[in-house]
Design a protein around this motif. Structure first.
Motif, short mmCIF file in Angstrom:
data_model
loop_
_atom_site.label_atom_id
_atom_site.label_comp_id
_atom_site.label_asym_id
_atom_site.label_seq_id
_atom_site.Cartn_x
_atom_site.Cartn_y
_atom_site.Cartn_z
N MET A 1 0.83 -1.21 0.00
CA MET A 1 0.00 0.00 0.00
C MET A 1 0.86 1.26 0.00
O MET A 1 0.58 2.22 -0.70
CB MET A 1 -0.93 0.00 1.22
N THR A 2 1.96 1.25 0.78
CA THR A 2 2.78 2.46 0.87
C THR A 2 3.70 2.63 -0.34
O THR A 2 4.28 3.70 -0.52
CB THR A 2 3.63 2.44 2.15
N SER A 3 3.83 1.60 -1.16
CA SER A 3 4.67 1.71 -2.35
C SER A 3 4.04 2.56 -3.44
O SER A 3 4.71 3.04 -4.34
CB SER A 3 4.98 0.32 -2.91
N GLY A 4 2.72 2.72 -3.34
CA GLY A 4 2.01 3.48 -4.37
C GLY A 4 1.74 2.68 -5.62
O GLY A 4 1.21 3.20 -6.60
N LYS A 5 2.03 1.38 -5.61
CA LYS A 5 1.87 0.54 -6.79
C LYS A 5 0.62 -0.33 -6.74
O LYS A 5 0.37 -1.11 -7.65
CB LYS A 5 3.10 -0.36 -6.96
N ILE A 6 -0.14 -0.22 -5.66
CA ILE A 6 -1.33 -1.04 -5.52
C ILE A 6 -2.38 -0.62 -6.55
O ILE A 6 -2.59 0.57 -6.80
CB ILE A 6 -1.90 -0.95 -4.10
N ASP A 7 -3.06 -1.60 -7.15
CA ASP A 7 -4.03 -1.26 -8.18
C ASP A 7 -5.41 -1.00 -7.59
O ASP A 7 -5.67 -1.26 -6.41
CB ASP A 7 -4.09 -2.36 -9.26
N ALA A 8 -6.30 -0.47 -8.42
CA ALA A 8 -7.64 -0.06 -7.97
C ALA A 8 -8.45 -1.24 -7.45
O ALA A 8 -9.21 -1.10 -6.48
CB ALA A 8 -8.37 0.63 -9.11
N GLN A 9 -8.28 -2.40 -8.06
CA GLN A 9 -9.05 -3.57 -7.64
C GLN A 9 -8.68 -3.99 -6.22
O GLN A 9 -9.55 -4.26 -5.40
CB GLN A 9 -8.82 -4.73 -8.61
#
Length: 308
Positions: A90-98
């Motif tokens: 989550m903190t990486s900023g790479k999590i997708d919308a789904q």
């Protein structure tokens, strides 16, 4: 507010959306079947004071966090590595919308299943209840409204029904618990009004003049000074001005229970009356410490003065 307190609040709010399915408590057998990951802490080099303060603040924010995760978010500490994975993702900023939607759904679902259900059950059935509403039906209404489906009722109807039926169920539960208390109060007042010297007003308030003063009579908005003792119909003393010191108690005549307000606005200063108050003019269906719902009350009240 200190920096650490502010940041901790922000952190806890942020962590709320990181809850994943693996956070649910599982049985000992399931734990054995699931392969538990090991948390690997990577070495870090602190090259400057900015690096050091970031590291220090990071450490500070974990104070009490594990207890919070276990008690409030039901995280099984056997799966802390999975929690760390979610935290990093989550903190990486790479999590997708789904995944964001999925994690948010788990977090809201946890609140519904735990805090919301507990609060609703206590509101409907009382603080010590074991009775519960249907989680399945609650979720059916929740999802129907969330996706905009027509459902069994409109939102306006749902709001009206929730208010009306909540009160109806609360009244039924209160009546079951304290109906005998209400009947005891009614019986007492029915017998008491026949006694010599007892006067009954149109509202149902009963009073007996123990001493009639000759001073002014308070208006509703006047601040009065009184000595008093309050008892239940079985004689139990639940409060008295003497418990709060030797001086009389001061308050506005319209900022107390209805039975008191009515009596005070008839009493001349210097009077001492005994009041017999039906529950409708006292605390009604509320639970107030030693005063249980539907309690008729007895007060000895001496009106000392009106404050100018």
């Amino acid at each position: 507010m200190k920096l650490s307190v502010i940041m901790k609040k922000v952190l806890y709010v942020a962590l709320a959306v990181l809850v994943s399915a693996s956070f649910s408590t599982v049985s000992a057998k399931e734990k054995k079947e699931k392969k538990q990951k090991v948390v690997t802490v990577q070495p870090v080099e602190l090259k400057s004071d900015v690096d050091s303060v970031a590291y220090a603040i990071g450490m500070m924010q974990t104070n009490g966090l594990k207890d919070y995760l276990v008690s409030q978010m039901k995280v099984d500490t056997a799966y802390m590595a999975d929690f760390i994975d979610g935290l990093k993702e989550m903190t990486s900023g790479k999590i997708d919308a789904q995944k964001t939607a999925f994690y948010a759904g788990i977090q809201i679902g946890q609140q519904v299943a735990n805090q919301m259900m507990k609060g609703i059950n206590q509101q409907l059935f009382g603080a010590d209840t074991t009775q519960t509403i249907s989680l399945e039906k609650l979720m059916a209404g929740f999802i129907t409204a969330l996706v905009g489906d027509k459902g069994q009722m409109t939102m306006e109807e749902a709001q009206g029904n929730a208010h009306r039926l909540t009160q109806q169920i609360k009244d039924r539960a209160t009546d079951k618990l304290y109906g005998a208390n209400r009947e005891a109060g009614r019986k007492f007042l029915a017998e008491n009004k026949l006694k010599e010297g007892v006067i009954t007003t149109a509202s149902g308030l009963q009073y007996k003049v123990l001493k009639q003063g000759e001073g002014a009579v308070p208006q509703r908005t006047d601040k009065v000074k009184v000595h008093y003792e309050g008892r239940l119909v079985d004689g139990t003393v639940f409060d008295a001005s003497s418990k709060h010191g030797s001086e009389p108690i001061s308050f506005r005549a319209d900022q107390v229970i209805k039975g008191w307000t009515e009596a005070l606005t008839m009493m001349p200063v210097g009077s001492k009356w005994q009041l017999f108050i039906p529950y409708e003019l006292a605390y009604g269906e509320r639970n107030s410490g030693m005063i249980k719902p539907y309690s008729a009350l007895i007060f000895d009240v001496e009106l000392v003065d009106i404050e100018k």
